[in-house]
Write a protein that holds these residues in place. Structure first.
Motif, mmCIF file in Angstrom:
data_model
loop_
_atom_site.group_PDB
_atom_site.id
_atom_site.type_symbol
_atom_site.label_atom_id
_atom_site.label_comp_id
_atom_site.label_asym_id
_atom_site.label_seq_id
_atom_site.Cartn_x
_atom_site.Cartn_y
_atom_site.Cartn_z
ATOM 1 N N GLU A 37 -4.171 -25.058 4.731
ATOM 2 C CA GLU A 37 -4.884 -25.080 3.455
ATOM 3 C C GLU A 37 -4.769 -23.694 2.832
ATOM 4 O OE1 GLU A 37 -9.257 -26.380 1.596
ATOM 5 O OE2 GLU A 37 -8.917 -26.376 3.771
ATOM 6 N N VAL A 38 -4.460 -23.651 1.540
ATOM 7 C CA VAL A 38 -4.185 -22.379 0.865
ATOM 8 C C VAL A 38 -5.012 -22.258 -0.408
ATOM 9 C CG1 VAL A 38 -2.399 -20.931 -0.187
ATOM 10 C CG2 VAL A 38 -1.803 -22.408 1.733
ATOM 11 N N LYS A 39 -5.565 -21.083 -0.626
ATOM 12 C CA LYS A 39 -6.170 -20.710 -1.902
ATOM 13 C C LYS A 39 -5.463 -19.447 -2.373
ATOM 14 C CE LYS A 39 -9.501 -23.810 -1.272
ATOM 15 N NZ LYS A 39 -9.546 -25.096 -2.015
ATOM 16 N N VAL A 40 -5.351 -19.283 -3.679
ATOM 17 C CA VAL A 40 -4.603 -18.162 -4.249
ATOM 18 C C VAL A 40 -5.514 -17.270 -5.084
ATOM 19 C CG1 VAL A 40 -2.669 -17.482 -5.725
ATOM 20 C CG2 VAL A 40 -2.492 -19.552 -4.316
ATOM 21 N N VAL A 41 -5.439 -15.983 -4.836
ATOM 22 C CA VAL A 41 -6.087 -14.990 -5.692
ATOM 23 C C VAL A 41 -4.973 -14.143 -6.297
ATOM 24 C CG1 VAL A 41 -7.623 -13.003 -5.791
ATOM 25 C CG2 VAL A 41 -8.228 -14.978 -4.376
ATOM 26 N N ALA A 42 -4.842 -14.216 -7.615
ATOM 27 C CA ALA A 42 -3.768 -13.526 -8.342
ATOM 28 C C ALA A 42 -4.385 -12.506 -9.294
ATOM 29 C CB ALA A 42 -2.914 -14.536 -9.107
ATOM 30 N N PRO A 43 -4.695 -11.298 -8.805
ATOM 31 C CA PRO A 43 -5.360 -10.297 -9.642
ATOM 32 C C PRO A 43 -4.488 -9.863 -10.819
ATOM 33 C CG PRO A 43 -5.486 -9.713 -7.307
ATOM 34 C CD PRO A 43 -4.480 -10.804 -7.439
ATOM 35 N N ILE A 44 -5.151 -9.564 -11.920
ATOM 36 C CA ILE A 44 -4.465 -9.118 -13.131
ATOM 37 C C ILE A 44 -4.969 -7.728 -13.493
ATOM 38 C CG2 ILE A 44 -4.093 -9.548 -15.587
ATOM 39 C CD1 ILE A 44 -4.497 -12.536 -14.987
ATOM 40 N N ALA A 96 -12.687 -4.491 -7.009
ATOM 41 C CA ALA A 96 -12.984 -5.475 -8.048
ATOM 42 C C ALA A 96 -13.020 -6.895 -7.505
ATOM 43 C CB ALA A 96 -11.955 -5.364 -9.173
ATOM 44 N N ILE A 97 -12.164 -7.205 -6.537
ATOM 45 C CA ILE A 97 -12.070 -8.596 -6.102
ATOM 46 C C ILE A 97 -12.855 -8.899 -4.828
ATOM 47 C CG2 ILE A 97 -9.805 -8.793 -7.185
ATOM 48 C CD1 ILE A 97 -8.525 -8.819 -4.481
ATOM 49 N N ALA A 98 -13.419 -7.880 -4.186
ATOM 50 C CA ALA A 98 -14.193 -8.126 -2.959
ATOM 51 C C ALA A 98 -15.337 -9.115 -3.182
ATOM 52 C CB ALA A 98 -14.709 -6.807 -2.388
ATOM 53 N N PRO A 99 -16.126 -9.004 -4.264
ATOM 54 C CA PRO A 99 -17.196 -9.995 -4.468
ATOM 55 C C PRO A 99 -16.660 -11.419 -4.612
ATOM 56 C CG PRO A 99 -17.563 -8.057 -5.838
ATOM 57 C CD PRO A 99 -16.178 -7.926 -5.280
ATOM 58 N N LEU A 100 -15.503 -11.570 -5.263
ATOM 59 C CA LEU A 100 -14.913 -12.896 -5.397
ATOM 60 C C LEU A 100 -14.525 -13.456 -4.039
ATOM 61 C CD1 LEU A 100 -13.651 -15.265 -6.941
ATOM 62 C CD2 LEU A 100 -11.572 -13.885 -7.197
ATOM 63 N N ASP A 121 -0.704 -4.718 -3.659
ATOM 64 C CA ASP A 121 -1.317 -5.801 -2.900
ATOM 65 C C ASP A 121 -1.579 -5.422 -1.441
ATOM 66 O OD1 ASP A 121 -0.042 -6.606 -5.247
ATOM 67 O OD2 ASP A 121 0.343 -8.624 -4.530
ATOM 68 N N GLY A 122 -0.588 -4.762 -0.796
ATOM 69 C CA GLY A 122 -0.699 -4.482 0.631
ATOM 70 C C GLY A 122 -1.887 -3.616 1.005
ATOM 71 N N PRO A 123 -2.009 -2.404 0.446
ATOM 72 C CA PRO A 123 -3.167 -1.582 0.779
ATOM 73 C C PRO A 123 -4.499 -2.254 0.441
ATOM 74 C CG PRO A 123 -1.483 -0.251 -0.278
ATOM 75 C CD PRO A 123 -1.044 -1.679 -0.408
ATOM 76 N N ALA A 124 -4.554 -2.982 -0.690
ATOM 77 C CA ALA A 124 -5.786 -3.691 -1.045
ATOM 78 C C ALA A 124 -6.099 -4.762 -0.014
ATOM 79 C CB ALA A 124 -5.650 -4.307 -2.437
ATOM 80 N N ARG A 130 -10.166 -5.720 6.595
ATOM 81 C CA ARG A 130 -11.170 -5.017 7.395
ATOM 82 C C ARG A 130 -12.584 -5.457 7.003
ATOM 83 N NH1 ARG A 130 -8.026 0.565 6.513
ATOM 84 N NH2 ARG A 130 -6.695 0.560 8.384
ATOM 85 N N ARG A 131 -12.802 -5.599 5.720
ATOM 86 C CA ARG A 131 -14.138 -5.957 5.232
ATOM 87 C C ARG A 131 -14.559 -7.338 5.729
ATOM 88 N NH1 ARG A 131 -16.729 -4.843 -0.627
ATOM 89 N NH2 ARG A 131 -18.538 -6.226 -0.476
ATOM 90 N N PHE A 132 -13.615 -8.269 5.743
ATOM 91 C CA PHE A 132 -13.961 -9.641 6.105
ATOM 92 C C PHE A 132 -13.569 -10.011 7.535
ATOM 93 C CE2 PHE A 132 -13.724 -9.684 1.446
ATOM 94 C CZ PHE A 132 -14.993 -10.199 1.155
ATOM 95 N N GLY A 133 -13.018 -9.058 8.262
ATOM 96 C CA GLY A 133 -12.712 -9.280 9.669
ATOM 97 C C GLY A 133 -11.614 -10.293 9.923
#
Length: 388
Positions: A37-44, A96-100, A121-124, A130-133
């Motif tokens: 199952e896949v969900k996509v986050v595509a930051p702009i 910016a996207i951590a709360p999402l 993308d990679g460093p983010a 790390r934040r979400f384990g």
């Protein structure tokens, strides 16, 4: 069930339908596999409102969440400062996207973050992992290593992300070697070749395909963003040495005015045409009509358009870069040449004079399938989360 959060700043949208289409196709293939199952986050990334031109305003107006070709896609915004923002973009994006991601995780406890480009993308992704384990995979595609991996203020972040990631993917063996040379651990880098839809990209009657485009005689195509790295200038200069041939330059970008001037200076307006961007579904007809696809880029990982051309039975002319020798692995596939107009022109003339059989050219692309791509990606990601 393997739950994957795909994170990619390279992903199509209504304003840029061909932007990152290879990421879209790979993600669709992964999502179609049973047990995934896949969900996509595509930051702009957007500059501050007073600095936005029409293109940025169109991006800002995109929906924050939508169904895109069967994929659930979120499009969060982050502030990207022109010129000076490159070094801080990963931090700004992650913040910016951590709360999402926290919100998504309440209903979709993703097992792994699959970052589809190394910078930003990679460093983010590493920070968010790390934040979400959860473990993180990062895919390298070419310029994210050859350019961002060496840029001041960014290269160190690329290397640190590679060292921290649970696993990495590279589109070619040559790019994997480049990542290792930067200092990334080779035992965590897997070569992951692209795929091609061989039901769409396939040989057809070339004369009929040319007629459908209103083209006759020798036909050369080059496809890519109009930027110096894609070297359309080399192809234009080469066409001056390929008499009687028509060339289409497909794409858009900041070099458009410069390329038009070069075409005019060489008196090639009647044979070399900037035809603008084309939807991805139009590319099979264009590539199948061409006698040669020329793309003597300064750098590539392994360009999707190389494989798409071959699948259409069209040989390619490329520089000795990236994974070129992993694609041009037989005479029928085309030529790997020195990056100069004389060498490019000589290769084009040779392939027009003695065209390889379309079926022989297409055979060089036979191993590049989305099915194989999806199978390898699933196995890689399952290995990171230790799921059977």
């Amino acid at each position: 069930m393997l739950k994957v959060l795909t994170l990619s700043t390279l992903f199509p949208d209504a304003t840029r339908p061909t932007f990152g289409v290879f990421v879209e196709r790979q993600t669709m293939g992964l999502a179609a596999r049973g047990g995934v199952e896949v969900k996509v986050v595509a930051p702009i990334g957007l500059p501050p409102a007073p600095m936005r031109d029409a293109a940025y305003k169109a991006l800002a107006a995109l929906p924050a969440r939508e169904s895109w070709k069967g994929l659930e896609v979120w499009r969060p915004r982050f502030t990207a400062l022109p010129i000076v923002g490159g070094a801080i973009n990963p931090w700004v994006m992650a913040r910016a996207i951590a709360p999402l991601l926290a919100e998504i995780r309440r209903d979709f406890a993703f097992d792994v973050i699959d970052a589809e480009f190394f910078y930003p993308d990679g460093p983010a992704a590493v920070a968010l992992g790390r934040r979400f384990g959860v473990p993180v995979s990062i895919k390298a595609r070419g310029a994210d290593i050859s350019y961002w991996g060496h840029r001041r203020g960014c290269g160190g972040q690329v290397l640190a992300a590679g060292r921290a990631a649970g696993g990495m993917l590279a589109v070619s063996g040559a790019l994997r070697d480049e990542m290792i040379a930067l200092g990334m651990p080779g035992d965590r880098i897997r070569v992951h070749h692209t795929g091609v839809d061989q039901s769409a990209f396939r040989p057809v009657d070339r004369a009929a395909a040319k007629a459908a485009l209103g083209v006759s005689g020798p036909f050369v195509v080059t496809i890519g963003h109009l930027i110096p790295r894609k070297a359309q200038s080399l192809t234009i200069a080469a066409m001056a040495q390929v008499p009687g041939a028509t060339c289409w330059i497909v794409g858009q970008g900041p070099d458009e005015a410069k390329l038009r001037a070069e075409i005019a200076a060489l008196g090639l307006e009647g044979r070399v045409h900037l035809v603008g961007p084309k939807p991805h579904e139009a590319l099979p007809g264009i590539l199948a009509a061409a006698d040669v696809m020329a793309l003597p880029s300064a750098s590539e990982g392994l360009a999707n358009v190389w494989v798409e051309a071959l699948a259409c039975g069209t040989p390619i002319v490329v520089g000795d870069i990236g994974g070129a020798d992993e694609v041009v692995d037989r005479a029928a596939a085309g030529r790997i040449v020195a990056r100069g107009p004389d060498a490019v022109a000589a290769a084009i003339r040779a392939l027009i004079a003695e065209p390889p059989a379309q079926a022989d050219v297409a055979e060089a692309a036979r191993r590049f399938t989305w099915e194989r791509n999806g199978e390898a990606l699933e196995a890689h990601l399952r290995g990171l989360v230790a799921l059977p």
